[in-house]
Enzyme design. Sequence first.
Site, PDB file in Angstrom:
ATOM      1  CG  ASP A  22      -2.121   0.861   1.186  1.00  8.49           C
ATOM      2  OD1 ASP A  22      -2.010   1.304   0.188  1.00  8.49           O
ATOM      3  OD2 ASP A  22      -2.981   1.288   2.404  1.00  8.49           O
TER       4      ASP A  22
ATOM      5  CG  ASN B  68       2.629   1.702  -5.199  1.00 10.27           C
ATOM      6  OD1 ASN B  68       3.820   1.012  -4.182  1.00 10.27           O
ATOM      7  ND2 ASN B  68       2.089   0.484  -5.342  1.00 10.27           N
TER       8      ASN B  68
ATOM      9  NE  ARG C 277      -1.912   6.387   1.214  1.00 12.75           N
ATOM     10  CZ  ARG C 277      -2.366   5.523   1.952  1.00 12.75           C
ATOM     11  NH1 ARG C 277      -2.134   5.893   2.525  1.00 12.75           N
ATOM     12  NH2 ARG C 277      -2.092   4.308   1.758  1.00 12.75           N
ATOM     13  CD1 TRP C 278       7.178   6.587  -1.968  1.00 10.43           C
ATOM     14  CD2 TRP C 278       6.618   6.967  -4.442  1.00 10.43           C
ATOM     15  NE1 TRP C 278       8.622   6.669  -2.344  1.00 10.43           N
ATOM     16  CE2 TRP C 278       8.385   7.048  -4.235  1.00 10.43           C
ATOM     17  CE3 TRP C 278       6.586   7.139  -5.330  1.00 10.43           C
ATOM     18  CZ2 TRP C 278       9.457   6.977  -4.849  1.00 10.43           C
ATOM     19  CZ3 TRP C 278       8.108   6.823  -6.617  1.00 10.43           C
ATOM     20  CH2 TRP C 278       9.348   7.001  -5.675  1.00 10.43           C
TER      21      TRP C 278
ATOM     22  CG  HIS D 229       0.708   1.997  -9.905  1.00  3.34           C
ATOM     23  ND1 HIS D 229       0.335   1.518  -7.737  1.00  3.34           N
ATOM     24  CD2 HIS D 229       0.019   3.138 -10.245  1.00  3.34           C
ATOM     25  CE1 HIS D 229      -0.825   2.034  -7.973  1.00  3.34           C
ATOM     26  NE2 HIS D 229      -1.215   2.936  -9.053  1.00  3.34           N
TER      27      HIS D 229
ATOM     28  CB  SER E 210      -8.124  -5.742  -4.831  1.00  2.00           C
ATOM     29  OG  SER E 210      -8.030  -4.458  -4.660  1.00  2.00           O
TER      30      SER E 210
ATOM     31  NE  ARG F 156      -7.070   0.907  -6.659  1.00  4.94           N
ATOM     32  CZ  ARG F 156      -5.711   1.501  -6.901  1.00  4.94           C
ATOM     33  NH1 ARG F 156      -4.653   1.809  -6.867  1.00  4.94           N
ATOM     34  NH2 ARG F 156      -5.152   0.775  -5.436  1.00  4.94           N
TER      35      ARG F 156
ATOM     36  CG  LEU G 164      10.010 -16.717  -2.512  1.00  6.67           C
ATOM     37  CD1 LEU G 164      10.202 -16.598  -0.448  1.00  6.67           C
ATOM     38  CD2 LEU G 164      11.127 -15.064  -2.924  1.00  6.67           C
TER      39      LEU G 164
ATOM     40  CG  LEU H  98      -6.740  -8.386   7.846  1.00  8.90           C
ATOM     41  CD1 LEU H  98      -8.201  -9.590   7.906  1.00  8.90           C
ATOM     42  CD2 LEU H  98      -5.706  -8.761   6.891  1.00  8.90           C
ATOM     43  CB  SER H  99      -8.048  -3.691   1.970  1.00  6.06           C
ATOM     44  OG  SER H  99      -7.734  -2.279   2.495  1.00  6.06           O
TER      45      SER H  99
END
Length: 236
Positions: free
Chosen positions: A16, A18, A20-21, A33, A61, A67, A127, A191-192
């Site tokens: 979370d 991107n 606002r940055w 983004h 999501s 958006r 991973l 948690l959205s």
Amino acid sequence: MEELLKIPVHIAIIMDGNGRWAKKRKLPRSVGHQQGAKRLEEICRAAAEMGVKYLTVYAFSTENWARPEDEIATLMKILRNYLADSIKKARDNNMRIRVIGDISRLDLDIQKSIRRLEEVSASNTGLNFQIALNYGSRDEILRAVRRMTADCRAGKIQPDELDETLFSSYLDTKDIPDPDFLIRTSGEQRLSNYLLWQCAYAEFYFPEVLWPDFDKNALKEAVRQYTARDRRFGGV
């Protein structure tokens, strides 16, 4: 003296901040983004080096379709670019990549790239990296219930066989252990609609740092916070 950390087996992240940055720097949201995507590559490497076995990130999501169209187009362009390079990255880093969520709404070329990536990385032993795309936990649960109900009608399972293990096998995360630790950057504390079933016993951590600034040192600090927790199950 080397610092002793308790490494979570599975870390889930809500990336979370991107937008606002970018806004803080008077830049287009698209730049935020793009920086967020670059940061993700660093965090994948850092998590693997720390010994994390599973990393799951919330990339897009089911609600993100609301958006603005230009922002969705930017996100899909970033996704295409990532998928174009991901086979080599998965091979170079011995990383297995899987996508959770309903990919049927994504463009066909993206669906094809996802299936190809999952196929070629399936035997990698490093991973385990899961990307949540067009994912919403309520949607996932409903899809699982529909499949399970269909199997009941077909006689493949009986209603009295239903337990948590059986139900989990119908989720997108089947064969993936539940997260031990959930991180949401930017300081938001919700948690959205992300991994609601799977995070029933996860530890939560909400750092104020925005996702494009969440570097390997921030990840290490997060794991320090996890190490300090007294994890107990089954009540107090």
